[in-house]
Design a protein around this motif. Structure first.
Motif, PDB file in Angstrom:
ATOM      1  N   GLY A 173      -2.114 -26.307 -35.587  1.00 31.12           N
ATOM      2  CA  GLY A 173      -2.577 -27.181 -34.594  1.00 31.12           C
ATOM      3  C   GLY A 173      -1.916 -26.650 -33.226  1.00 31.12           C
ATOM      4  N   ASN A 174      -1.385 -25.203 -34.076  1.00 34.60           N
ATOM      5  CA  ASN A 174      -0.835 -24.402 -32.244  1.00 34.60           C
ATOM      6  C   ASN A 174      -2.302 -24.231 -30.816  1.00 34.60           C
ATOM      7  OD1 ASN A 174       1.262 -23.135 -33.940  1.00 34.60           O
ATOM      8  ND2 ASN A 174      -0.346 -22.088 -34.962  1.00 34.60           N
ATOM      9  N   VAL A 175      -1.394 -23.845 -30.031  1.00 30.01           N
ATOM     10  CA  VAL A 175      -2.536 -24.061 -28.800  1.00 30.01           C
ATOM     11  C   VAL A 175      -2.736 -21.881 -28.940  1.00 30.01           C
ATOM     12  CG1 VAL A 175      -2.094 -23.623 -26.680  1.00 30.01           C
ATOM     13  CG2 VAL A 175      -1.370 -25.088 -28.007  1.00 30.01           C
ATOM     14  N   CYS A 176      -4.146 -22.053 -28.581  1.00 28.37           N
ATOM     15  CA  CYS A 176      -4.625 -20.259 -29.294  1.00 28.37           C
ATOM     16  C   CYS A 176      -3.815 -19.642 -27.857  1.00 28.37           C
ATOM     17  CB  CYS A 176      -6.326 -19.962 -28.777  1.00 28.37           C
ATOM     18  SG  CYS A 176      -6.807 -18.226 -29.124  1.00 28.37           S
ATOM     19  N   ARG A 177      -2.644 -17.960 -27.986  1.00 28.35           N
ATOM     20  CA  ARG A 177      -2.513 -17.299 -28.011  1.00 28.35           C
ATOM     21  C   ARG A 177      -3.019 -16.936 -26.227  1.00 28.35           C
ATOM     22  NH1 ARG A 177       2.022 -18.424 -29.111  1.00 28.35           N
ATOM     23  NH2 ARG A 177       1.265 -20.380 -29.382  1.00 28.35           N
ATOM     24  N   ASP A 179      -5.307 -18.795 -24.491  1.00 27.83           N
ATOM     25  CA  ASP A 179      -6.204 -19.655 -23.602  1.00 27.83           C
ATOM     26  C   ASP A 179      -4.196 -19.635 -23.048  1.00 27.83           C
ATOM     27  OD1 ASP A 179      -7.630 -20.727 -24.239  1.00 27.83           O
ATOM     28  OD2 ASP A 179      -6.741 -21.388 -25.767  1.00 27.83           O
ATOM     29  N   LEU A 180      -3.786 -19.245 -23.789  1.00 28.89           N
ATOM     30  CA  LEU A 180      -1.607 -18.624 -23.082  1.00 28.89           C
ATOM     31  C   LEU A 180      -1.872 -17.844 -22.057  1.00 28.89           C
ATOM     32  CD1 LEU A 180       0.351 -20.394 -25.670  1.00 28.89           C
ATOM     33  CD2 LEU A 180      -0.083 -21.317 -23.749  1.00 28.89           C
ATOM     34  N   GLU A 200       5.433 -19.485 -34.590  1.00 28.22           N
ATOM     35  CA  GLU A 200       6.782 -19.596 -34.101  1.00 28.22           C
ATOM     36  C   GLU A 200       6.614 -18.365 -32.927  1.00 28.22           C
ATOM     37  OE1 GLU A 200       9.960 -20.050 -36.210  1.00 28.22           O
ATOM     38  OE2 GLU A 200       8.296 -20.616 -37.159  1.00 28.22           O
ATOM     39  N   GLY A 201       5.593 -18.526 -32.642  1.00 31.35           N
ATOM     40  CA  GLY A 201       5.391 -18.796 -30.584  1.00 31.35           C
ATOM     41  C   GLY A 201       5.495 -16.959 -29.956  1.00 31.35           C
ATOM     42  N   ALA A 202       4.764 -16.443 -31.505  1.00 24.86           N
ATOM     43  CA  ALA A 202       4.467 -14.731 -31.234  1.00 24.86           C
ATOM     44  C   ALA A 202       2.718 -14.676 -31.299  1.00 24.86           C
ATOM     45  CB  ALA A 202       5.160 -13.996 -31.899  1.00 24.86           C
ATOM     46  N   HIS A 203       2.221 -13.647 -31.980  1.00 27.92           N
ATOM     47  CA  HIS A 203       1.116 -13.534 -32.137  1.00 27.92           C
ATOM     48  C   HIS A 203       0.917 -12.733 -33.163  1.00 27.92           C
ATOM     49  CE1 HIS A 203       2.762  -9.849 -29.624  1.00 27.92           C
ATOM     50  NE2 HIS A 203       1.781  -9.260 -30.712  1.00 27.92           N
TER      51      HIS A 203
END
Ligand code: SF4
Ligand code: SF4
Length: 248
Positions: A173-177, A179-180, A200-203
């Motif tokens: 369910g992560n937002v694609c990096r 898209d950020l 965890e918020g990285a890539h």
């Protein structure tokens, strides 16, 4: 394999984090130990000599002339040889040295005594000996280690995911990096980690190696469309995937 197969652990250049993951199996390690005889495991027991065994788990990459000779002796004494972790399987972060002048990395690692030490380009195990299976990652996933070991001991060919990290990432369910506005190598990297770094918020850095049939042309188009410089893409690609002849 005999009633109680013999397994061994060996290490070359690396941080030994993969062996630590095996030690971190805790209660499951005790269960594993009831089925096998560990004949060499310097990380957790006395001694680390090369012993005849059914399965050798080998961590780290080959970086010195004497490494290749020791690795061939391990191969000669093992029915199965498993590359344990990114350094062993794909060369890993150690391959960053392959893009530097030898004088530079000698000085950075050994200081003013750099010329005293034998060293050379970093390579994965398969550049020296035949490798029967690999357990990817930096570090390895301890559950994957337990599963692959069980499959090997049962005489099966170990299975690894052959699809990219994006599949795990969507499931998490992560937002694609992208898209950020960020880069990510999950598009070409072998899944199986649950997209741990993205969650965890990285890539994704590519630590599990390239997925089979990874589409590099499409990955390059995605990077270009997102506006990343060739240099930035190259730096990310070299972090773990420097041994590959591919370029993004
Ligand atoms: S964040 Fe990375 S791994 Fe997740 S979907 Fe996007 S490209 Fe794939
Ligand atoms: S997300 Fe990428 S870098 Fe992180 S553990 Fe998974 S494969 Fe390795």
């Amino acid at each position: 394999m005999g009633a109680k197969p013999k397994i061994a652990f060996y290490d070359f250049a690396g941080c030994e984090g993969d062996q630590l993951q095996v030690a971190n199996l805790e209660e499951r390690l005790l269960e594993l130990l009831s089925h096998v005889e560990v004949v060499s495991f310097r990380e957790v027991m006395t001694g680390g000599d090369i012993e005849p065994c059914d399965v050798a788990f080998v961590e780290g990459s080959v970086t010195r002339p004497e490494d290749a000779e020791r690795l061939r002796r391990i191969r000669d004494n093992s029915a199965y040889l498993v590359a344990l972790g990114a350094c062993a399987a794909i060369g890993g972060v150690n391959c960053l040295k392959n893009f530097m002048e030898e004088d530079v990395y000698r000085e950075r690692v050994y200081g003013s005594q750099g010329r005293w030490f034998a060293t050379g380009p970093a390579r994965p195990l398969r550049s020296v000996v035949a490798v029967d299976a690999e357990i990817p990652g930096c570090p390895i996933d301890k559950n994957e280690f337990a599963r692959v070991t069980k499959e090997l001991l049962l005489g099966r060919t170990p299975w690894l995911p052959d699809y990219p990290v994006c599949v795990d990432c969507k499931a998490a369910g992560n937002v694609c990096r992208f898209d950020l506005g960020r880069m990510c190598l999950g598009i070409i990297t072998r899944a199986g980690c649950g997209a741990a770094c993205v969650t965890e918020g990285a890539h994704c850095w590519g630590c599990r190696g390239m997925a089979p049939k990874a589409n590099l042309d499409a990955a390059r188009q995605i990077m270009d469309r997102a506006g990343f410089s060739r240099r930035a893409v190259q730096d990310l690609f070299r972090f773990y995937l420097g041994d590959t002849s591919a370029a993004l």
